[in-house]
Design an enzyme around this catalytic site. Structure first.
Site, PDB file in Angstrom:
ATOM      1  N   ASP A 197    -128.894-130.987  50.660  1.00 32.25           N
ATOM      2  CA  ASP A 197    -128.287-131.934  52.079  1.00 32.25           C
ATOM      3  C   ASP A 197    -127.059-131.197  52.471  1.00 32.25           C
ATOM      4  OD1 ASP A 197    -127.980-133.383  54.231  1.00 32.25           O
ATOM      5  OD2 ASP A 197    -128.030-134.508  52.850  1.00 32.25           O
ATOM      6  N   LEU A 198    -126.058-130.108  52.070  1.00 30.64           N
ATOM      7  CA  LEU A 198    -125.372-129.531  52.150  1.00 30.64           C
ATOM      8  C   LEU A 198    -124.704-129.647  53.857  1.00 30.64           C
ATOM      9  CD1 LEU A 198    -125.261-126.871  50.072  1.00 30.64           C
ATOM     10  CD2 LEU A 198    -123.974-129.281  49.799  1.00 30.64           C
TER      11      LEU A 198
END
Length: 318
Positions: free
Chosen positions: A87-88
């Site tokens: 979930d960058l």
């Protein structure tokens, strides 16, 4: 996952750029104990730095310095912790406080002007605020944050469940073809446009609708990178494959593929000259159809674009 990461004792430089647990405690609740995790206070997301400096996105020279820290932190997560973040995004790169006086002044301000609150079971719940005012001197360390969706990468079979913000989804994630650490690398390549220009390189919104769709997103990937390799399609989930391709192997939504103008050069108007050329080469090392052809965070760290300084390089070449 945060506890696992914090327990890893390592001299890896990237450990400094990951938000670690400082302490923990338990409190009783109506259905058992609740675990509380204590983290160091951090100031704000990296993208807000541009607002402090009066720009829409981050200036390339500033981003390059921070991106090297992100790469070090990500390499620590991948190589030492065996963790895939999944979930960058710019909200998950947080900056520390430049000085403890910022927090002290904030506490005094809250006491003098208490924020709005509501009572729940006779306990006040205060409205949160993340406005700590303008920067006073420099910035604190960058930390990669939020491991709520993170998974282990050292597993016997690739993961196949949905991950990542929609517009940052890697092709193997869209295809349910199995993904591992390299999905983070694709994700990181997409974040570059968010941080530099506050935009999405691929938004998954086609010409016939104003809402996201997997079909439009995949069509944009084709427009940018060309047709996907057959070996990637062969790994795809059969249901997803049949949704996107005919039995003859033809993409079902050619009308959604953008025109030839949809290319890296036209989508990177915020850079010029050699800086732009090196940037596109850098991004292309992350944005590859085949996961195994993407460079690792460690391999990307010394990329020429990250070390290129337009003014200094031009002056040095004269």
């Amino acid at each position: 996952m945060s506890q696992h990461i914090s327990r890893i004792q390592s001299k890896h430089q990237g450990r400094l750029y990951v938000r670690l647990i400082q302490d923990s405690f338990t409190i009783p609740g109506p259905v058992g104990e609740h675990l509380g995790l204590v983290f160091e206070p951090l100031r704000e997301p990296l993208w807000l730095l541009g607002r402090h400096l009066g720009t829409v996105g981050l200036l390339p020279t500033i981003l390059k310095a921070f991106f090297k820290l992100v790469l070090q932190g990500l390499d620590f997560l991948h190589s030492e912790c065996h963790v895939i973040h999944t979930d960058l995004k710019s909200d998950n790169f947080l900056l520390g406080f430049e000085d403890s006086s910022v927090i002290d002044d904030y506490v005094h301000q809250q006491k003098a002007n208490p924020p709005l609150y509501k009572e729940v079971d006779r306990h006040p719940i205060y409205q949160s605020s993340a406005d700590f005012g303008g920067l006073r001197k420099g910035v604190g360390l960058l930390k990669i944050n939020d491991f709520g969706a993170a998974v282990f990468g050292n597993v016997s079979t690739p993961h196949r469940h949905d991950i990542q913000p929609e517009q940052f989804c890697a092709p193997e994630v869209l295809l349910k073809a199995g993904w591992t650490y390299s999905a983070d690398i694709w994700n990181l390549g997409m974040v570059l446009w968010e941080l530099l220009e506050d935009t999405s390189l691929l938004d998954g919104i086609g010409p016939e609708s104003d809402v996201y769709s997997r079909e439009a997103h995949f069509a944009q990937m084709i427009g940018l990178l060309g047709p996907p390799p057959r070996e990637l399609l062969d790994r795809a989930d059969s249901a997803v494959h049949s949704d996107l391709y005919t039995t003859q192997g033809e993409f079902k939504y050619p009308r959604l593929i953008p025109s030839e103008d949809f290319n890296f050069s036209n989508l990177t108007l915020f850079l010029k000259g050699e800086d732009k050329r090196l940037f596109i080469e850098f991004a292309s090392k992350m944005l590859q159809w085949l996961p195994e052809e993407r460079l690792t965070a460690k391999e990307l760290y010394n990329d020429p674009w990250l070390n290129f300084r337009p003014g200094a390089n031009q002056k040095g070449s004269q």
